[in-house]
Every structure is written in C-alpha cells, then in structure tokens.
Design a protein around this motif. Structure first.
Motif, PDB file in Angstrom:
ATOM      1  N   LEU A  73       0.871  -1.047   0.152  1.00  0.00           N
ATOM      2  CA  LEU A  73       0.083   0.001   0.158  1.00  0.00           C
ATOM      3  C   LEU A  73       0.950   1.134  -0.039  1.00  0.00           C
ATOM      4  CD1 LEU A  73      -2.392  -1.245   2.804  1.00  0.00           C
ATOM      5  CD2 LEU A  73      -2.564  -1.685   0.388  1.00  0.00           C
ATOM      6  N   SER A  74       1.132   1.817  -1.213  1.00  0.00           N
ATOM      7  CA  SER A  74       2.062   2.885  -1.282  1.00  0.00           C
ATOM      8  C   SER A  74       1.689   3.710  -2.357  1.00  0.00           C
ATOM      9  CB  SER A  74       3.203   2.110  -1.817  1.00  0.00           C
ATOM     10  OG  SER A  74       4.535   3.009  -1.934  1.00  0.00           O
ATOM     11  N   GLY A  75       2.318   5.014  -1.973  1.00  0.00           N
ATOM     12  CA  GLY A  75       2.065   6.242  -2.939  1.00  0.00           C
ATOM     13  C   GLY A  75       2.166   7.639  -2.393  1.00  0.00           C
ATOM     14  N   ASP A  76       2.429   8.568  -3.075  1.00  0.00           N
ATOM     15  CA  ASP A  76       2.655   9.880  -2.405  1.00  0.00           C
ATOM     16  C   ASP A  76       1.601  10.358  -1.490  1.00  0.00           C
ATOM     17  OD1 ASP A  76       4.743   9.801  -4.055  1.00  0.00           O
ATOM     18  OD2 ASP A  76       3.684  11.201  -5.602  1.00  0.00           O
ATOM     19  N   ALA A  77       0.562   9.890  -1.534  1.00  0.00           N
ATOM     20  CA  ALA A  77      -0.612  10.386  -0.752  1.00  0.00           C
ATOM     21  C   ALA A  77      -0.350   9.736   0.535  1.00  0.00           C
ATOM     22  CB  ALA A  77      -2.025  10.069  -1.154  1.00  0.00           C
ATOM     23  N   PHE A  78       0.488   8.625   1.082  1.00  0.00           N
ATOM     24  CA  PHE A  78       0.621   8.101   2.166  1.00  0.00           C
ATOM     25  C   PHE A  78       1.598   8.617   2.959  1.00  0.00           C
ATOM     26  CE2 PHE A  78      -1.468   3.884  -0.083  1.00  0.00           C
ATOM     27  CZ  PHE A  78      -2.658   4.769   0.081  1.00  0.00           C
ATOM     28  N   ALA A  79       2.579   9.329   2.489  1.00  0.00           N
ATOM     29  CA  ALA A  79       3.501  10.112   3.176  1.00  0.00           C
ATOM     30  C   ALA A  79       3.102  10.881   4.349  1.00  0.00           C
ATOM     31  CB  ALA A  79       4.283  11.044   2.122  1.00  0.00           C
ATOM     32  N   GLY A  80       3.752  10.771   5.395  1.00  0.00           N
ATOM     33  CA  GLY A  80       3.351  11.653   6.514  1.00  0.00           C
ATOM     34  C   GLY A  80       2.208  11.218   7.343  1.00  0.00           C
ATOM     35  N   LEU A  81       1.468   9.966   7.271  1.00  0.00           N
ATOM     36  CA  LEU A  81       0.286   9.547   7.706  1.00  0.00           C
ATOM     37  C   LEU A  81       0.637   9.396   9.390  1.00  0.00           C
ATOM     38  CD1 LEU A  81      -0.777   6.546   5.509  1.00  0.00           C
ATOM     39  CD2 LEU A  81      -1.635   8.789   5.588  1.00  0.00           C
ATOM     40  N   ASP A  82      -0.500   9.775  10.131  1.00  0.00           N
ATOM     41  CA  ASP A  82      -0.380   9.467  11.621  1.00  0.00           C
ATOM     42  C   ASP A  82      -1.166   8.057  11.696  1.00  0.00           C
ATOM     43  OD1 ASP A  82      -3.156  10.062  10.978  1.00  0.00           O
ATOM     44  OD2 ASP A  82      -3.255  11.561  12.309  1.00  0.00           O
ATOM     45  N   GLY A  83      -1.321   7.783  12.945  1.00  0.00           N
ATOM     46  CA  GLY A  83      -1.937   6.232  13.074  1.00  0.00           C
ATOM     47  C   GLY A  83      -3.208   6.225  12.622  1.00  0.00           C
ATOM     48  N   ARG A  84      -3.970   7.063  12.723  1.00  0.00           N
ATOM     49  CA  ARG A  84      -5.237   7.078  11.982  1.00  0.00           C
ATOM     50  C   ARG A  84      -5.266   6.837  10.527  1.00  0.00           C
ATOM     51  NH1 ARG A  84      -8.080  10.768   9.547  1.00  0.00           N
ATOM     52  NH2 ARG A  84     -10.299  10.697   9.457  1.00  0.00           N
ATOM     53  N   GLY A  85      -4.410   7.594  10.206  1.00  0.00           N
ATOM     54  CA  GLY A  85      -4.318   7.392   8.430  1.00  0.00           C
ATOM     55  C   GLY A  85      -3.848   6.140   8.207  1.00  0.00           C
ATOM     56  N   VAL A  86      -2.798   5.572   8.793  1.00  0.00           N
ATOM     57  CA  VAL A  86      -2.417   4.196   8.561  1.00  0.00           C
ATOM     58  C   VAL A  86      -3.537   3.204   8.826  1.00  0.00           C
ATOM     59  CG1 VAL A  86      -0.995   2.141   9.162  1.00  0.00           C
ATOM     60  CG2 VAL A  86       0.026   4.607   9.130  1.00  0.00           C
ATOM     61  N   ALA A  87      -4.323   3.432   9.814  1.00  0.00           N
ATOM     62  CA  ALA A  87      -5.599   2.621  10.014  1.00  0.00           C
ATOM     63  C   ALA A  87      -6.651   2.676   8.840  1.00  0.00           C
ATOM     64  CB  ALA A  87      -6.145   2.761  11.390  1.00  0.00           C
ATOM     65  N   THR A  88      -6.643   3.850   8.347  1.00  0.00           N
ATOM     66  CA  THR A  88      -7.569   4.203   7.372  1.00  0.00           C
ATOM     67  C   THR A  88      -7.186   3.545   6.038  1.00  0.00           C
ATOM     68  OG1 THR A  88      -8.141   6.256   8.247  1.00  0.00           O
ATOM     69  CG2 THR A  88      -8.672   5.996   5.868  1.00  0.00           C
ATOM     70  N   VAL A  89      -5.847   3.664   5.542  1.00  0.00           N
ATOM     71  CA  VAL A  89      -5.427   2.787   4.505  1.00  0.00           C
ATOM     72  C   VAL A  89      -5.564   1.053   4.579  1.00  0.00           C
ATOM     73  CG1 VAL A  89      -3.438   2.122   3.072  1.00  0.00           C
ATOM     74  CG2 VAL A  89      -3.803   4.579   4.114  1.00  0.00           C
ATOM     75  N   LEU A  90      -5.460   0.610   5.945  1.00  0.00           N
ATOM     76  CA  LEU A  90      -5.431  -0.842   6.192  1.00  0.00           C
ATOM     77  C   LEU A  90      -7.105  -1.227   6.115  1.00  0.00           C
ATOM     78  CD1 LEU A  90      -2.936  -1.190   8.804  1.00  0.00           C
ATOM     79  CD2 LEU A  90      -2.775  -2.035   6.570  1.00  0.00           C
ATOM     80  N   GLN A  91      -7.827  -0.128   6.734  1.00  0.00           N
ATOM     81  CA  GLN A  91      -9.348  -0.544   6.622  1.00  0.00           C
ATOM     82  C   GLN A  91      -9.815  -0.704   5.081  1.00  0.00           C
ATOM     83  OE1 GLN A  91     -11.828   2.693   6.769  1.00  0.00           O
ATOM     84  NE2 GLN A  91     -13.418   1.918   7.533  1.00  0.00           N
ATOM     85  N   ALA A  92      -9.367   0.469   4.328  1.00  0.00           N
ATOM     86  CA  ALA A  92      -9.697   0.039   2.623  1.00  0.00           C
ATOM     87  C   ALA A  92      -9.069  -1.142   2.088  1.00  0.00           C
ATOM     88  CB  ALA A  92      -9.177   1.599   2.087  1.00  0.00           C
ATOM     89  N   ALA A  93      -8.147  -1.240   2.615  1.00  0.00           N
ATOM     90  CA  ALA A  93      -7.313  -2.673   1.934  1.00  0.00           C
ATOM     91  C   ALA A  93      -8.105  -3.677   2.349  1.00  0.00           C
ATOM     92  CB  ALA A  93      -6.009  -2.565   2.304  1.00  0.00           C
ATOM     93  N   ALA A  94      -8.462  -3.965   3.553  1.00  0.00           N
ATOM     94  CA  ALA A  94      -9.270  -5.043   4.112  1.00  0.00           C
ATOM     95  C   ALA A  94     -10.390  -5.204   3.444  1.00  0.00           C
ATOM     96  CB  ALA A  94      -9.368  -5.048   5.745  1.00  0.00           C
ATOM     97  N   LYS A  95     -11.100  -4.026   3.036  1.00  0.00           N
ATOM     98  CA  LYS A  95     -12.372  -4.245   2.363  1.00  0.00           C
ATOM     99  C   LYS A  95     -12.387  -4.885   0.943  1.00  0.00           C
ATOM    100  CE  LYS A  95     -15.006  -0.879   5.117  1.00  0.00           C
ATOM    101  NZ  LYS A  95     -15.757   0.465   5.136  1.00  0.00           N
ATOM    102  N   THR A  96     -11.220  -4.845   0.449  1.00  0.00           N
ATOM    103  CA  THR A  96     -11.094  -5.302  -0.854  1.00  0.00           C
ATOM    104  C   THR A  96     -10.850  -6.968  -0.904  1.00  0.00           C
ATOM    105  OG1 THR A  96      -8.431  -5.497  -1.115  1.00  0.00           O
ATOM    106  CG2 THR A  96      -9.683  -3.335  -1.561  1.00  0.00           C
ATOM    107  N   LYS A  97     -10.766  -7.342   0.350  1.00  0.00           N
ATOM    108  CA  LYS A  97     -10.956  -8.924   0.162  1.00  0.00           C
ATOM    109  C   LYS A  97     -11.862  -9.460   1.270  1.00  0.00           C
ATOM    110  CE  LYS A  97      -5.919  -9.554  -0.830  1.00  0.00           C
ATOM    111  NZ  LYS A  97      -6.228 -10.806  -1.628  1.00  0.00           N
ATOM    112  N   GLY A  98     -12.444 -10.707   1.298  1.00  0.00           N
ATOM    113  CA  GLY A  98     -13.244 -11.235   2.446  1.00  0.00           C
ATOM    114  C   GLY A  98     -12.337 -11.754   3.501  1.00  0.00           C
ATOM    115  N   ILE A  99     -12.071 -10.997   4.581  1.00  0.00           N
ATOM    116  CA  ILE A  99     -11.193 -11.248   5.647  1.00  0.00           C
ATOM    117  C   ILE A  99     -11.864 -11.664   6.934  1.00  0.00           C
ATOM    118  CG2 ILE A  99      -9.242 -10.365   7.094  1.00  0.00           C
ATOM    119  CD1 ILE A  99      -8.523 -10.627   4.297  1.00  0.00           C
TER     120      ILE A  99
END
Length: 260
Positions: A86-112
């Motif tokens: 999960l990589s890109g310019d928009a992910f630079a400088g994320l705080d903890g909430r930002g990291v969790a937001t990215v992981l949430q979106a990634a998790a929703k792409t799969k049946g976990i």
C-alpha cells in the motif's frame, strides 16, 4: 479462515544505534538497517499456524514505500500466499489514524475473517490495531498471546494483563487482534526461501485504487519534536568485600529512608 496480517518495515534496533537528527524532526535514517517489526513477525507466524490447523489463506499488507517490498517478501518466504504493498505519495506522513484508514480500505477489498497486527511498532503508540477495528466496526483485543479457533464464528484468546496474569476470553469473528511477542516461535527464513519468492509479483495499491481522498488521510496529530532525555546521575558502584558492600548498602538505604 482468511487472515490479513499488517506488517511494517522498521529500523532494526539490534543492529542500529538510533539517534535523533539535527533538526529534531525524526531519527537519523542514513545507513540504517531495516527489518520487519518484531511484533509483526510473531503475527505472521501465528497466522500461518492457524491456517495449518484449520485451513484458509494468509495475506500480508504493508503501508510504506517501495522498500517495504522486502518485509512482504520475507513473510512470503515464511509461507504466506499473498501480499499487498500500500504505497503512494498520498501516504507520506500518515499518523496512526491515517495508517488505519489505509488498512481498512485494503481489508475491504478482500473477504477477511481475522486481522492480526503487532502489539506495537517502532513509534510505540500501539494504536493502529484498535483504530482499525473501530473503523471496521469489529471486536478488538490487544496483547494477545494465545489463539484457539473454536468454530468458524468464535476464537478463544489469551491476553497478557498486569501482574503477569493471563486473561482468557471468547471473541467473535470477524475481529482484529494485536499480537504480543512470545505467542509462538517464528520460523527461520533462509536465503533459499527469499530467493524463491524474489520474482513473485506483489500488487501495489495507492490512494486512488483504494478509493481514499486526501481529506480522509489528513493527519490529525502533529509531531512537534524528537529529543533524547537527559541522562541522570550514574549508578554508584560499591567496592570491598561482600560484608563491606552489604553494610554500605544498608547504610545507604537507611539514609534514604528505605529501611528502619
């Protein structure tokens, strides 16, 4: 059971001497050796052991730059089937909430069914797992050091609590667990295993692919400073025979009000 393990590439504290940079904005990162976050390594091993017992698949995901590819491949060399960078310019400088937001979106792409994170990472905040669970509206447990699969709907888990006590709970699936070190013994990864997965294509997903906006990722916590605490007075070394050192220690404790 389909399991997602969130991993992070961090400075290897067993190899590096960590120092704050001159500007006080971060640690000095030049020439650092990096590795998978220790707690995350235990989470990967636990996921593999669960799948060995009950079947399913394991996917690892990392939020970071292209160099985070190496920790994903290390996990795949351990036996993980799938990985996501999960990589890109928009992910630079994320705080903890930002990291969790990215992981949430990634998790929703799969049946976990189950998401595992390390109990904490190099910043020591121990917050992403709990935030991720809240965003997914799933139950959460931290400092987990035992997992038993009871059924396709529940797990029995053990948690390390204050005083060295063990707390046993039942938690419903799907859920998020943060894993404590010592839950297992992570398997050894050799050069042969790394070479075996060296050419495997790992998909990369950026903010657009995950449907995330700059507003959703905007940091809400601003780091103001990094500094090394001042070192206090050093220890006093006692000299002499055992009897003399014991007598001196008792004298010192009495002087400080520690003994009567």
């Amino acid at each position: 059971m389909d399991i997602l393990v969130c991993v992070k590439r961090v400075p290897d504290t067993s190899t590096n001497e960590i120092e704050v940079n001159d500007a006080g904005t971060d640690i000095e990162r030049d020439d650092l050796v990096y590795s998978i976050n220790e707690w995350d390594n235990y989470a990967v091993e636990e996921a593999l052991q669960i799948v060995d017992r009950v079947g399913g698949s394991v996917t690892v995901a990392a939020v970071g730059d292209d160099e985070s590819d190496e920790v994903l491949r290390r996990a795949m060399a351990m036996g993980v089937e799938n990985a996501m960078l999960l990589s890109g310019d928009a992910f630079a400088g994320l705080d903890g909430r930002g990291v969790a937001t990215v992981l949430q979106a990634a998790a929703k792409t799969k049946g976990i069914d189950l998401i595992l994170t390390g109990a904490q990472a190099d910043d020591g905040c121990a917050q992403v797992g709990g935030m991720l669970a809240a965003m997914l509206d799933q139950p959460f447990a931290s400092l987990v050091n035992m997992i038993e699969v009871e059924s396709d709907k529940t797990l029995k888990i053990g948690r390390e609590v204050e005083g060295g006590e063990q707390e046993i709970s039942r938690i419903e699936l799907p859920c998020v667990l943060s894993i404590q070190t010592g839950i297992n013994e992570p398997r050894y990864v050799g050069v042969r295993g790394i070479r075996k997965v060296a050419s495997v294509e790992i998909p990369t997903m950026d903010a657009a692919a995950l449907g995330l906006t700059a507003e959703a990722l905007a940091p809400q916590v601003e780091r103001l400073d990094y500094f090394t605490p001042e070192v206090g007075a050093g220890a006093e070394m006692l000299e002499g025979s055992t009897e003399e050192m014991v007598a001196k220690l008792i004298e010192m404790l009495q002087a400080k009000g520690g003994m009567k």
